[in-house]
Scaffold this motif. Structure first.
Motif, short mmCIF file in Angstrom:
data_model
loop_
_atom_site.label_atom_id
_atom_site.label_comp_id
_atom_site.label_asym_id
_atom_site.label_seq_id
_atom_site.Cartn_x
_atom_site.Cartn_y
_atom_site.Cartn_z
N SER A 264 22.20 49.42 46.90
CA SER A 264 21.78 48.03 46.77
C SER A 264 22.25 47.21 47.95
N CYS A 265 21.50 46.17 48.29
CA CYS A 265 21.91 45.25 49.35
C CYS A 265 23.08 44.42 48.84
N MET A 266 23.76 43.73 49.76
CA MET A 266 24.95 42.98 49.39
C MET A 266 24.64 41.89 48.39
N ASN A 267 23.52 41.19 48.54
CA ASN A 267 23.19 40.14 47.58
C ASN A 267 23.08 40.70 46.18
N GLU A 268 22.46 41.86 46.02
CA GLU A 268 22.32 42.47 44.70
C GLU A 268 23.70 42.85 44.15
N GLN A 269 24.57 43.35 45.01
CA GLN A 269 25.90 43.72 44.54
C GLN A 269 26.70 42.48 44.15
N PHE A 270 26.58 41.41 44.91
CA PHE A 270 27.27 40.18 44.55
C PHE A 270 26.74 39.61 43.23
N LYS A 271 25.44 39.78 42.97
CA LYS A 271 24.87 39.34 41.70
C LYS A 271 25.50 40.09 40.53
N GLN A 272 25.87 41.35 40.74
CA GLN A 272 26.58 42.11 39.71
C GLN A 272 28.03 41.64 39.57
N LEU A 273 28.67 41.36 40.70
CA LEU A 273 30.10 41.05 40.68
C LEU A 273 30.39 39.64 40.18
N GLU A 274 29.55 38.68 40.54
CA GLU A 274 29.86 37.27 40.27
C GLU A 274 30.12 36.98 38.80
N PRO A 275 29.25 37.39 37.86
CA PRO A 275 29.54 37.05 36.46
C PRO A 275 30.81 37.72 35.94
N LEU A 276 31.12 38.91 36.42
CA LEU A 276 32.35 39.58 36.01
C LEU A 276 33.58 38.84 36.53
N VAL A 277 33.51 38.41 37.78
CA VAL A 277 34.63 37.68 38.36
C VAL A 277 34.85 36.37 37.62
N GLN A 278 33.76 35.68 37.27
CA GLN A 278 33.89 34.41 36.55
C GLN A 278 34.47 34.63 35.15
N ARG A 279 34.09 35.72 34.48
CA ARG A 279 34.69 36.04 33.17
C ARG A 279 36.19 36.30 33.33
N ALA A 280 36.57 36.97 34.43
CA ALA A 280 37.99 37.22 34.68
C ALA A 280 38.75 35.91 34.86
N PHE A 281 38.19 34.99 35.62
CA PHE A 281 38.85 33.69 35.81
C PHE A 281 39.05 32.99 34.46
N ALA A 282 38.09 33.14 33.55
CA ALA A 282 38.20 32.49 32.24
C ALA A 282 39.41 33.01 31.45
N TYR A 283 39.86 34.23 31.74
CA TYR A 283 41.07 34.77 31.11
C TYR A 283 42.34 34.40 31.86
N ILE B 132 42.82 35.29 35.01
CA ILE B 132 43.05 36.32 36.02
C ILE B 132 42.66 35.76 37.38
N SER B 133 43.56 35.75 38.32
CA SER B 133 43.25 35.16 39.62
C SER B 133 43.72 36.01 40.80
N ASN B 134 44.68 36.91 40.56
CA ASN B 134 45.14 37.80 41.62
C ASN B 134 44.01 38.75 42.04
N LYS B 135 43.89 38.99 43.34
CA LYS B 135 42.77 39.80 43.85
C LYS B 135 42.73 41.18 43.22
N ILE B 136 43.88 41.85 43.11
CA ILE B 136 43.89 43.20 42.56
C ILE B 136 43.54 43.17 41.08
N ASP B 137 44.08 42.19 40.34
CA ASP B 137 43.75 42.08 38.92
C ASP B 137 42.27 41.76 38.74
N LEU B 138 41.74 40.89 39.58
CA LEU B 138 40.30 40.61 39.54
C LEU B 138 39.50 41.88 39.81
N GLY B 139 39.99 42.67 40.77
CA GLY B 139 39.30 43.92 41.10
C GLY B 139 39.32 44.90 39.94
N ILE B 140 40.47 45.00 39.26
CA ILE B 140 40.58 45.92 38.11
C ILE B 140 39.64 45.49 37.00
N TYR B 141 39.66 44.20 36.65
CA TYR B 141 38.78 43.70 35.59
C TYR B 141 37.32 43.98 35.93
#
Length: 461
Positions: free
Chosen positions: A227-246, A248-257
């Motif tokens: 997938s192109c980067m835009n498609e991959q970011f479309k996958q990542l963005e909602p997951l990252v936002q869900r992590a922030f809601a918990y 979670i803000s550390n880069k590694i913790d965000l990556g694990i979630y």
């Protein structure tokens, strides 16, 4: 992706260029290009596109001179008329279709040298409540809408005011047009003030890219390299936002979630044990991977089973949506005769679906003490709710036809499903569609029962 798919955007550039040309005796459209965000392949591609065009590095003579050759630069775009200029626009749009971080477009009446001098003053900022002195990469396309929206009015006018407009694209390919005031270039500030609120918003905006970079290095197998980067970011963005809601803000913790979300699906955290762990994580100091490990194998087995079921249900929903739009399914057909008259030259065809031809299903003997049937490997069958014409030749030698509404349920996947055309003992014809083999359904019921869930009802019409 074909460059022709960007033609509506190209027309928007042409229209805006013509409008500004009519309103201003002299203006320029600058492309702000960020080489640093590109792979070597994309850098080479872009260099071929703009090789004859002067470049004006944003970092030159700023203290970031070592990065001037690979950092962002401005190029003055030609008027979008003629094959060669239009080719440049198409190529830049194609780059942002792949990855929005590559290019933004700045419309201005100011010549490039004084404009670059003004933009360079934005590179020096004091961040957050502690006024931390830092280089500020304001020019990143993902940051521009945030800054335009959240900056105090005087700071916003300082940054954007000298422009006619500043455009960029989001991960969905939409063009974001930031309106500006066309003001004179302001007197230079010592440092750009950036509040803690804005710093936090920029952190949230940049987090998907940071998570991608971490995953690409630590867990590359979870990313979809096709997938192109835009498609991959479309996958990542909602997951990252869900992590922030918990919290979670550390880069590694965000990556694990996010990694687990890519592996098990966006709703993997619905499991009660995982909900409890995430609630405790908000107020604790444990690394997220340690909290996840403490859950134990049974919890993760249940999450895996649920993830498979959700993926199967999502695939079924998408497949059935395709059938609904198309109006028919290509599935196996069972021809059943439950009356005493033999049927020859049985034909089967839709009554209202264009592009579908009538299908010959063969002949079938008369029923004796019980119904007889024959199976046809595959035929196009209108979906439940639509009508089909069933034709056959009876004992008289004359063709008989019956228009029947198909009943039943849609198949769940390509290659599944069975349509039954039944000549009943009441001499009526019935056509029904069935989703799948009962044995497969039984296995699915077992998995749902293991989790104490009720099997979802099949889609019917």
């Amino acid at each position: 992706m074909s460059l022709r798919q960007n033609e509506p955007l190209l027309e928007r550039f042409r229209d805006q260029y013509a409008a500004y040309k009519a309103a201003h005796p002299q203006f320029w459209l600058y492309a702000v290009v960020d080489f640093a965000a590109m792979s070597r392949r994309w850098q080479s591609t872009l260099s071929d596109i703009v090789k004859a065009m002067p470049r004006f590095p944003l970092y030159a003579n700023t203290g970031l001179d070592d990065l001037a050759d690979i950092g962002p630069f401005l190029i003055a775009c030609p008027e979008p008329e003629g094959d060669e200029p239009l080719g440049i626009y198409r190529s830049l749009l194609h780059l942002t279709t792949h990855d929005r971080r590559f290019v933004s477009w700045l419309w201005s009446v100011h010549e490039v040298e004084p404009l670059v001098d003004h933009l360079q003053t934005l590179l020096h900022a004091r961040l957050g409540p502690d006024s931390e002195d830092a280089w500020f990469f304001f020019h990143q396309p993902a940051y521009l809408p945030v800054l335009h929206r959240l900056f105090p009015e005087d700071t916003r006018r300082y940054m954007f005011g000298p422009c006619l407009a500043w455009w960029c694209r989001d991960v969905h390919g939409e063009l974001i047009e930031l309106a500006c005031e066309n003001l004179p270039l302001p007197a230079a500030r010592e440092a750009l003030p950036v509040s803690g609120e804005v710093v936090g918003a920029l952190h949230r905006e940049s987090a998907p890219a940071q998570v991608y970079a971490w995953l690409h290095k630590a867990m590359p197998d979870v990313l979809d390299a096709s997938s192109c980067m835009n498609e991959q970011f479309k996958q990542l963005e909602p997951l990252v936002q869900r992590a922030f809601a918990y919290g979670i803000s550390n880069k590694i913790d965000l990556g694990i979630y996010t990694m687990f979300g890519l592996e098990y699906g966006a709703q993997y955290d619905d499991h009660p044990a995982l909900q409890a762990a995430l609630a405790q994580f908000r107020s604790g100091s444990t690394a997220l991977i340690d909290s996840y490990t403490a859950l134990g194998g049974d919890v993760w087995n249940e999450i895996e089973i649920t993830a498979r079921q959700r993926a199967a249900d999502a695939a079924t929903e998408a497949y059935q949506a395709t059938l609904t739009k198309r109006g028919y399914a290509l599935i196996a057909v069972r021809l059943v005769n439950d009356n005493r008259h033999r049927k020859t030259i049985v034909k089967f065809g839709p009554s209202d679906e264009r592009g579908l031809s009538e299908v010959k299903l063969g002949g079938i003997d008369a029923a004796g003490f019980r119904a007889v049937h024959i199976d046809i490997a595959s035929a196009p069958v209108p979906i439940p709710g639509k009508s089909v014409n069933v034709k056959w030749v009876g004992p008289s030698g004359c063709e008989v036809s019956s228009e029947v509404e198909v009943s039943g349920e849609l198949p769940r996947a390509e290659g599944e499903g069975l349509a039954i055309v039944k000549f009943a003992d009441d001499f009526r014809v019935y056509v029904s569609m069935h989703a799948r083999d009962p044995a497969i359904r039984t296995q699915r019921e077992k998995e749902y029962a293991y989790l104490g869930l009720e099997l979802p009802r099949e889609t019917t019409r």
